[in-house]
Design a protein around this motif. Sequence first.
Motif, PDB file in Angstrom:
ATOM      1  N   UNK A  41       0.828  -1.205   0.000  1.00 25.58           N
ATOM      2  CA  UNK A  41       0.000   0.000   0.000  1.00 25.58           C
ATOM      3  C   UNK A  41       0.867   1.262   0.000  1.00 25.58           C
ATOM      4  N   UNK A  42       2.020   1.203   0.654  1.00 20.07           N
ATOM      5  CA  UNK A  42       2.932   2.353   0.645  1.00 20.07           C
ATOM      6  C   UNK A  42       3.496   2.582  -0.758  1.00 20.07           C
ATOM      7  N   UNK A  43       3.850   1.503  -1.437  1.00 18.07           N
ATOM      8  CA  UNK A  43       4.335   1.625  -2.816  1.00 18.07           C
ATOM      9  C   UNK A  43       3.246   2.161  -3.723  1.00 18.07           C
ATOM     10  N   UNK A  44       2.030   1.677  -3.535  1.00 12.66           N
ATOM     11  CA  UNK A  44       0.900   2.146  -4.331  1.00 12.66           C
ATOM     12  C   UNK A  44       0.615   3.620  -4.081  1.00 12.66           C
ATOM     13  N   UNK A  45       0.790   4.059  -2.840  1.00 10.31           N
ATOM     14  CA  UNK A  45       0.565   5.465  -2.518  1.00 10.31           C
ATOM     15  C   UNK A  45       1.541   6.364  -3.285  1.00 10.31           C
ATOM     16  N   UNK A  46       2.774   5.905  -3.462  1.00 10.85           N
ATOM     17  CA  UNK A  46       3.748   6.666  -4.257  1.00 10.85           C
ATOM     18  C   UNK A  46       3.282   6.792  -5.705  1.00 10.85           C
ATOM     19  N   UNK A  47       2.766   5.679  -6.253  1.00 11.71           N
ATOM     20  CA  UNK A  47       2.270   5.711  -7.628  1.00 11.71           C
ATOM     21  C   UNK A  47       1.070   6.641  -7.763  1.00 11.71           C
ATOM     22  N   UNK A  48       0.158   6.588  -6.793  1.00 10.26           N
ATOM     23  CA  UNK A  48      -1.039   7.438  -6.849  1.00 10.26           C
ATOM     24  C   UNK A  48      -0.669   8.913  -6.738  1.00 10.26           C
ATOM     25  N   UNK A  49       0.280   9.227  -5.883  1.00  9.86           N
ATOM     26  CA  UNK A  49       0.723  10.617  -5.739  1.00  9.86           C
ATOM     27  C   UNK A  49       1.293  11.131  -7.054  1.00  9.86           C
ATOM     28  N   UNK A  50       2.117  10.308  -7.700  1.00  9.13           N
ATOM     29  CA  UNK A  50       2.697  10.720  -8.983  1.00  9.13           C
ATOM     30  C   UNK A  50       1.624  10.823 -10.067  1.00  9.13           C
ATOM     31  N   UNK A 101       4.808   1.581 -11.452  1.00  7.74           N
ATOM     32  CA  UNK A 101       6.117   0.944 -11.317  1.00  7.74           C
ATOM     33  C   UNK A 101       6.414   0.523  -9.883  1.00  7.74           C
ATOM     34  N   UNK A 102       6.101   1.358  -8.894  1.00  4.21           N
ATOM     35  CA  UNK A 102       6.400   1.012  -7.504  1.00  4.21           C
ATOM     36  C   UNK A 102       5.531  -0.140  -7.020  1.00  4.21           C
ATOM     37  N   UNK A 103       4.253  -0.103  -7.364  1.00  2.15           N
ATOM     38  CA  UNK A 103       3.339  -1.180  -6.971  1.00  2.15           C
ATOM     39  C   UNK A 103       3.758  -2.500  -7.590  1.00  2.15           C
ATOM     40  N   UNK A 104       4.061  -2.480  -8.881  1.00  2.42           N
ATOM     41  CA  UNK A 104       4.418  -3.712  -9.583  1.00  2.42           C
ATOM     42  C   UNK A 104       5.710  -4.325  -9.046  1.00  2.42           C
ATOM     43  N   UNK A 105       6.691  -3.485  -8.738  1.00  2.00           N
ATOM     44  CA  UNK A 105       7.944  -4.006  -8.209  1.00  2.00           C
ATOM     45  C   UNK A 105       7.749  -4.595  -6.813  1.00  2.00           C
ATOM     46  N   UNK A 106       6.872  -3.990  -6.022  1.00  2.00           N
ATOM     47  CA  UNK A 106       6.603  -4.520  -4.683  1.00  2.00           C
ATOM     48  C   UNK A 106       5.912  -5.880  -4.767  1.00  2.00           C
ATOM     49  N   UNK A 107       4.969  -6.010  -5.688  1.00  2.00           N
ATOM     50  CA  UNK A 107       4.294  -7.304  -5.878  1.00  2.00           C
ATOM     51  C   UNK A 107       5.280  -8.331  -6.406  1.00  2.00           C
TER      52      UNK A 107
END
Length: 420
Positions: free
Chosen positions: A50-59, A156-162
């Motif tokens: 969720x933290x990685x996804x939050x970075x993607x959503x912010x961008x 990109x951040x979400x996908x790499x975390x998964x």
Amino acid sequence: MNMDLHEYMVGVGQAARAASRLVAKSDSATRNRALTLTAQAIERDVKELLAANALDLEAARARNLDAPLLDRLTLNEKSVAAMADGLRQIAGLPDPVGEISELRQRPSGIKVGRMRVPLGVIAIIYESRPNVTADAAGLCLKSGNATILRGGSEAINSNQAIARCVHDGLKGAGLPESAVQVISTTDRAAVGELLRMNQYVDIVVPRGGKSLIERVMQESRIPMIKHLDGVCHVYIDEKADLEKAIRIADNAKTQRLGTCNTMETLLVDRRIAEQVLPQLAKIYVAKGIELRGDEAARKLVPDMKTATEEDWYTEYLAAILAVRIVDGIDEAIEHIAKYGSQHTDTIVTEDAARAQRFLREVDSSSVMVNASTRFADGYEYGLGAEIGISTDKLHARGPVGLEGLTSLKWVVFGNGEIRS
């Protein structure tokens, strides 16, 4: 050409090809263990995801990306739990690899059948939805394939975390981490490199907008599983049950706007239009749907905008619906044949003969009777998950699950027979 990028992509392809052989010969228990361990890793790392996804959503918000794309990009605790559950569902499905069917004795004495086998290396290019990373990895692994995943830069951040969770699962099961590779660069040139990797990639699956799929069609000679548009129709027949018709037509459009199986055009039989269309219009307007109708529809609902010829061809993926009044099932089928995309179309009727005609004559990958188009989905079809929807007619059609990620080869059993 950027040689560093070229070398990186060649390395990815070579590693995937080597991994595909190891995955193909692994047993079902090993692959299921990898899926289960991945599901556990996803649940363990929910905060990191969720933290990685939050970075993607912010961008994405900073780039002013539109609401439907933000919706597809967003992860929450429920959707992360659904990813883990989806992997467990895939692990619980029957393993298609190695299954022998149609075995029959020939006059010569040999027995001939067909065995289901993995395709090899599957490249998947997709946009927005991070859950595709888990679904695609799970389906490709279960079906004995290696996969190269190229998600959109916005995720990109979400996908790499998964991907890190998937690699934990693979490593724990004793399978190579290179069996599932998520491209780590957002450089768009990586897609071009991937599309030219014929020697390493067996199938390309583009999941995204029309421009992405058209690009893949133009640039790649690798076989594809694809669909261009989801111009889906609901046809309300004269013999429809009004309560069913309203419920289905409402759900098909408003349950979720940004999916390929959402209804984009509503067709209504002229003899029932006055009874059903004004009621539906009230529901749509209350939910913020803009209606664009032909002259007959606008007479019944004057606030509708005028539909243009282009509207009948359009996949909106937005709060817009085209509406047309037709003179019976023949005109409905003709409209779908001319303007449809061979994705998903539904008839609402209590007339069994008309239902059978619609099923037989509408040439789409999913054709339905008295059900919302939103059911055209791998989970809903019992596939566990889907790699995408195919509107092609060769190899796989409709939601593509495990069987669609395998091929068939002939196998022969003999007992010393020779050909005379």
